[in-house]
Design a protein around this motif. Structure first.
Motif, PDB file in Angstrom:
ATOM      1  N   LYS A 570      53.138 120.370 112.904  1.00 17.92           N
ATOM      2  CA  LYS A 570      52.821 121.320 113.969  1.00 17.92           C
ATOM      3  C   LYS A 570      52.184 122.589 113.404  1.00 17.92           C
ATOM      4  O   LYS A 570      51.272 123.161 114.014  1.00 17.92           O
ATOM      5  N   GLN A 571      52.690 123.021 112.238  1.00 18.70           N
ATOM      6  CA  GLN A 571      52.106 124.204 111.621  1.00 18.70           C
ATOM      7  C   GLN A 571      50.693 123.934 111.121  1.00 18.70           C
ATOM      8  O   GLN A 571      49.803 124.781 111.245  1.00 18.70           O
ATOM      9  N   GLU A 572      50.481 122.760 110.554  1.00 15.39           N
ATOM     10  CA  GLU A 572      49.175 122.424 109.991  1.00 15.39           C
ATOM     11  C   GLU A 572      48.161 122.078 111.069  1.00 15.39           C
ATOM     12  O   GLU A 572      46.984 122.438 110.957  1.00 15.39           O
ATOM     13  N   TYR A 573      48.624 121.379 112.101  1.00 14.37           N
ATOM     14  CA  TYR A 573      47.719 120.923 113.165  1.00 14.37           C
ATOM     15  C   TYR A 573      48.289 121.365 114.515  1.00 14.37           C
ATOM     16  O   TYR A 573      49.080 120.639 115.138  1.00 14.37           O
ATOM     17  N   PRO A 574      47.955 122.554 114.965  1.00 10.46           N
ATOM     18  CA  PRO A 574      48.478 123.065 116.243  1.00 10.46           C
ATOM     19  C   PRO A 574      48.212 122.086 117.383  1.00 10.46           C
ATOM     20  O   PRO A 574      47.161 121.448 117.455  1.00 10.46           O
ATOM     21  N   GLY A 575      49.179 122.001 118.293  1.00  6.97           N
ATOM     22  CA  GLY A 575      49.064 121.070 119.408  1.00  6.97           C
ATOM     23  C   GLY A 575      49.730 119.734 119.154  1.00  6.97           C
ATOM     24  O   GLY A 575      49.754 118.869 120.030  1.00  6.97           O
ATOM     25  N   THR A 576      50.292 119.532 117.953  1.00  4.02           N
ATOM     26  CA  THR A 576      50.964 118.276 117.620  1.00  4.02           C
ATOM     27  C   THR A 576      52.296 118.176 118.361  1.00  4.02           C
ATOM     28  O   THR A 576      53.046 119.149 118.443  1.00  4.02           O
ATOM     29  N   GLU A 577      52.588 116.983 118.885  1.00  8.10           N
ATOM     30  CA  GLU A 577      53.853 116.744 119.595  1.00  8.10           C
ATOM     31  C   GLU A 577      54.466 115.437 119.135  1.00  8.10           C
ATOM     32  O   GLU A 577      53.755 114.463 118.850  1.00  8.10           O
ATOM     33  N   LEU A 578      55.810 115.436 119.048  1.00  4.91           N
ATOM     34  CA  LEU A 578      56.542 114.205 118.780  1.00  4.91           C
ATOM     35  C   LEU A 578      56.746 113.484 120.109  1.00  4.91           C
ATOM     36  O   LEU A 578      57.377 114.008 121.019  1.00  4.91           O
ATOM     37  N   VAL A 579      56.211 112.251 120.243  1.00  2.09           N
ATOM     38  CA  VAL A 579      56.287 111.540 121.520  1.00  2.09           C
ATOM     39  C   VAL A 579      57.279 110.387 121.494  1.00  2.09           C
ATOM     40  O   VAL A 579      57.712 109.917 122.548  1.00  2.09           O
ATOM     41  N   SER A 580      57.675 109.916 120.312  1.00  6.59           N
ATOM     42  CA  SER A 580      58.691 108.847 120.274  1.00  6.59           C
ATOM     43  C   SER A 580      59.369 108.825 118.915  1.00  6.59           C
ATOM     44  O   SER A 580      58.811 109.268 117.912  1.00  6.59           O
ATOM     45  N   TYR A 581      60.610 108.332 118.932  1.00  4.74           N
ATOM     46  CA  TYR A 581      61.421 108.234 117.727  1.00  4.74           C
ATOM     47  C   TYR A 581      62.181 106.914 117.792  1.00  4.74           C
ATOM     48  O   TYR A 581      62.895 106.640 118.755  1.00  4.74           O
ATOM     49  N   HIS A 582      62.045 106.062 116.780  1.00  4.27           N
ATOM     50  CA  HIS A 582      62.726 104.764 116.756  1.00  4.27           C
ATOM     51  C   HIS A 582      63.396 104.574 115.405  1.00  4.27           C
ATOM     52  O   HIS A 582      62.849 104.972 114.376  1.00  4.27           O
ATOM     53  N   GLU A 583      64.567 103.989 115.400  1.00  6.46           N
ATOM     54  CA  GLU A 583      65.205 103.577 114.156  1.00  6.46           C
ATOM     55  C   GLU A 583      65.114 102.064 114.073  1.00  6.46           C
ATOM     56  O   GLU A 583      65.342 101.351 115.058  1.00  6.46           O
ATOM     57  N   HIS A 584      64.795 101.561 112.884  1.00 10.65           N
ATOM     58  CA  HIS A 584      64.621 100.132 112.683  1.00 10.65           C
ATOM     59  C   HIS A 584      65.463  99.673 111.508  1.00 10.65           C
ATOM     60  O   HIS A 584      65.704 100.423 110.562  1.00 10.65           O
ATOM     61  N   HIS A 585      65.859  98.441 111.595  1.00  9.32           N
ATOM     62  CA  HIS A 585      66.543  97.806 110.477  1.00  9.32           C
ATOM     63  C   HIS A 585      65.618  96.743 109.904  1.00  9.32           C
ATOM     64  O   HIS A 585      65.144  95.862 110.614  1.00  9.32           O
ATOM     65  N   ARG A 586      65.356  96.850 108.606  1.00  7.99           N
ATOM     66  CA  ARG A 586      64.481  95.879 107.970  1.00  7.99           C
ATOM     67  C   ARG A 586      65.292  95.087 106.965  1.00  7.99           C
ATOM     68  O   ARG A 586      65.828  95.636 106.003  1.00  7.99           O
ATOM     69  N   ARG A 587      65.370  93.809 107.218  1.00  7.76           N
ATOM     70  CA  ARG A 587      66.137  92.920 106.361  1.00  7.76           C
ATOM     71  C   ARG A 587      65.239  92.385 105.241  1.00  7.76           C
ATOM     72  O   ARG A 587      64.070  92.085 105.468  1.00  7.76           O
ATOM     73  N   PRO A 588      65.718  92.294 104.000  1.00  2.14           N
ATOM     74  CA  PRO A 588      64.898  91.752 102.922  1.00  2.14           C
ATOM     75  C   PRO A 588      64.401  90.349 103.276  1.00  2.14           C
ATOM     76  O   PRO A 588      65.121  89.525 103.845  1.00  2.14           O
TER      77      PRO A 588
END
Length: 668
Positions: A570-588
């Motif tokens: 946000k500081q580097e690129y004004p106007g930036t917004e977080l629109v989604s957040y997901h947690e994932h599990h990745r199995r080997p």
């Protein structure tokens, strides 16, 4: 008065103490110096080449006048000698004149002026007859007296080599008067800490009647030490016998102290290099062996706190939400409690805090600060503090702060050491953070929306009206980063021209194009948002851009500071917004699972075609079989064979270069 050339004389007066002062006072108007001795036993020690004339009273105690005359004649039979008699005695006059007296005078008939005139006349005659011309002798005398180096002559025929002549520079250099110097051995200038090797070298050279040059500590009359470069040489008579030693003294204190300072500096530098090598080696081993960031920070703090001259070290991270630098690891002498080493960047007092300044400026900062002891009752103490930002490729991972209880530690060399340590630690943290996304089982996927045209893909889309989609990224052998983008809805030439105008892009290559979209290969000129995210430990999964902005999907390790990353964007690129957040599990993924997944994506005909081509050697060079042969063997047309083969190859590459994840928890 004076001689014709203007030079002044040195007269030895032998007489009673009650009359010596009066005569000496009168003579001093015309002579350089009057040396007074009272007995014949002192005459031998007082004679030297510097003496121009001898005046002796008569009679002396115990009638020693004859002994004085003999002593002077033995020294130099032509040296002017005047007998100044207090009583008329024809016998004495005849006797002393017969044994070599230049002039015989009665005190009752001669005043001081006449006595001085006799001395001058005798000296003038002596020089004319037995020595060099008066003007040449005067020049040599003036050269010795006015020489910029100290000159001293000792009498080798006398016990312990007493000094019989010193010039003005010697007097000025040592601070002693001539009367305090003459008759003494030159060793009186030495002190308890004078170099015994140099003293021994002088003593042995004099005993061997050889020349010697040494540098030795000497002391002036006021006790001030100076370095004296002494050059001693013997002076021989016509028979080759050593009669005198001449010594030339130079005050070389400035040069000697510079040499000693340089030697100390070299010794200090050698010790410093040893310490640097050991410290850097320890830090490097820590970076190689550490499996996580916490271990790096903990070990580096311990190493620094135990390395002289440091006494305390701590590492802090910046909380973007609160603008505070909070300690994560610390070690060393308990100068302060943990609560005292954090800093609020918004606090007005932070302007004087080196840790806060290091975070804000991105450069090492030092200061003298007062800190209190750990716990109640401990007094405040002053210490020097250095704060080193942990920065790698413009990404700040925190700040390393070290303390010392000594003054003047953080000089230029020390700054180089600590800055190197800071860069190494930041590089090690970056490496671990970057690996997390590859090895993490639990990852976070976020999606950001951009408006800033400072992002090159947003700028290209805005200029051309195209929709851009990120496909893949790869590094070339020269470490330059290449990004593959497809562009649709715009003229390929217009897209290429807009990309060329972006400063972040070094080269643009149109790889393929059809009626619907074009594939571009963009070589980045240097740092970009993609590399910045990689340095932060994030992996770019998707990028789309259109004329109104763009979106980016990013993967990070679950323990990553997502909030800090978003705030930085946000500081580097004004106007930036977080629109989604997901947690994932990745199995080997095992080899069997990879093969199974690939087979699930391939049709039976595609798998059969790919396997037949591999077994038949179609991928070897030179090819033992071509596509027509394989198509005939399979009972299909050549075009059908190649269609199945290309489809199988594309799906195989997709399995290699794409990494699907399984969603576990969604927060939007």
């Amino acid at each position: 008065m004076g001689t014709q050339d203007g030079s002044r004389l040195c007269v030895l007066y032998v007489g009673r103490e009650e009359t010596a002062d009066a005569v000496a006072t009168a003579l001093k108007r015309d002579v350089e110096a009057v040396r007074v001795v009272t007995t014949e036993t002192d005459v031998s020690a007082a004679l030297s080449p510097a003496i121009d004339c001898v005046i002796t009273e008569a009679p002396l105690a115990d009638d020693e006048t004859e002994t004085v005359v003999q002593t002077v004649n033995e020294f130099d039979q032509h040296l002017p000698l005047i007998v100044y008699s207090h009583g008329a005695s024809e016998a004495l006059a005849s006797h002393v004149t017969a044994i070599g007296v230049t002039k015989y005078r009665l005190a009752a008939e001669t005043d001081a002026e006449e006595l001085a005139a006799d001395a001058l006349a005798a000296v003038r005659a002596y020089r004319t007859r037995f020595e060099t011309p008066t003007d040449e002798l005067s020049l040599k005398e003036r050269a010795m007296n006015e020489a910029p180096v100290g000159i001293a002559i000792s009498d080798a025929t006398q016990p312990d080599n007493p000094l019989s002549y010193v010039n003005d520079s010697f007097v000025e250099m040592t601070g002693y008067t001539e009367s305090e110097i003459l008759g003494r051995n030159c060793r009186f200038l030495q002190g308890d800490d004078s170099d015994q090797a140099a003293v021994t070298a002088m003593r042995e050279a004099i005993a061997a009647e050889e020349e010697v040059v040494v540098e030795v500590k000497n002391y002036r009359k006021n006790g001030e030490m100076f370095w004296n470069r002494v050059n001693i040489a013997p002076i021989r008579d016509s028979d080759g016998e050593v009669r005198y030693f001449v010594g030339f003294q130079n005050d070389v204190t400035a040069r000697k102290e510079a040499e000693l300072a340089l030697a100390r500096e070299r010794e200090h530098l050698a010790a410093l290099l040893d310490r640097v090598q050991g410290l850097v080696q320890d830090v490097t081993q820590t970076l190689v062996r550490s499996v996580n960031r916490e271990e790096i920070e903990e070990t580096v703090c311990k190493q620094l706190a135990s390395a002289d001259p440091y006494v305390y070290a701590w590492v802090g991270e910046v909380d973007v939400g609160t603008d505070e630098v909070a300690p994560t690891q610390w070690s060393g002498e308990a100068l302060v409690s943990v609560g005292d080493i954090g800093v609020d960047l918004n606090d007005p007092a932070a302007a004087n805090n080196p840790t806060a300044r290091a975070v804000k400026t991105g450069t090492m900062q030092t200061a003298r600060v007062g800190v209190r002891g750990f716990g109640r009752g401990y007094p405040t103490r002053v210490t020097e503090v250095a704060a080193i930002p942990l920065v790698y490729d413009d990404v700040t991972y925190g700040v390393l702060t070290v303390c010392t209880d000594r003054d003047g530690v953080f000089n230029n060399r020390e700054r180089v050491i600590l800055e190197s340590v800071g860069r190494a630690v930041a590089s090690g943290i970056n490496s671990l953070e970057s690996k997390k996304i590859i090895t993490a089982d639990n990852i976070v996927e976020i999606e950001l929306e951009f408006e800033s045209r400072a992002l090159f893909f947003v700028d290209i889309a805005a200029k051309t009206g195209a929709e851009l989609e990120f496909k893949q990224a790869m590094y070339q052998p020269d470490d330059s980063l290449v990004l593959f983008f497809t562009a649709s809805g715009a003229d390929p030439e217009a897209v290429a021209e807009a990309a060329t105008e972006c400063r972040e892009i070094a080269a643009v290559q149109l790889v393929a194009s059809d009626d619907d979209e074009s594939l571009f290969e963009l070589t980045l000129a240097g740092e970009s948002i993609v590399t910045d995210l990689a340095n932060y430990g994030a992996k770019t999964q998707e990028i789309t851009a259109y004329d109104a902005g763009g979106r980016m999907k990013i993967e990070l390790p679950q323990e990553a500071n997502v909030r800090q990353l978003v705030e930085l964007m946000k500081q580097e690129y004004p106007g930036t917004e977080l629109v989604s957040y997901h947690e994932h599990h990745r199995r080997p993924t095992t080899k069997q699972e990879f093969v199974g997944s690939l087979k699930e994506r391939l049709t039976e005909r595609q798998l059969s075609t790919l396997q037949r081509a591999y077994v038949a050697g179609f991928f070897d060079w030179p090819r033992p079989v071509n596509g027509d042969d394989l198509a005939t063997a399979m009972g299909v047309s050549r075009s059908t064979f190649h269609e199945h083969l290309r489809a199988a190859e594309r799906k195989l590459c997709a399995e290699l270069f794409e990494r699907p994840t399984e969603p576990r928890l969604v927060r939007e």
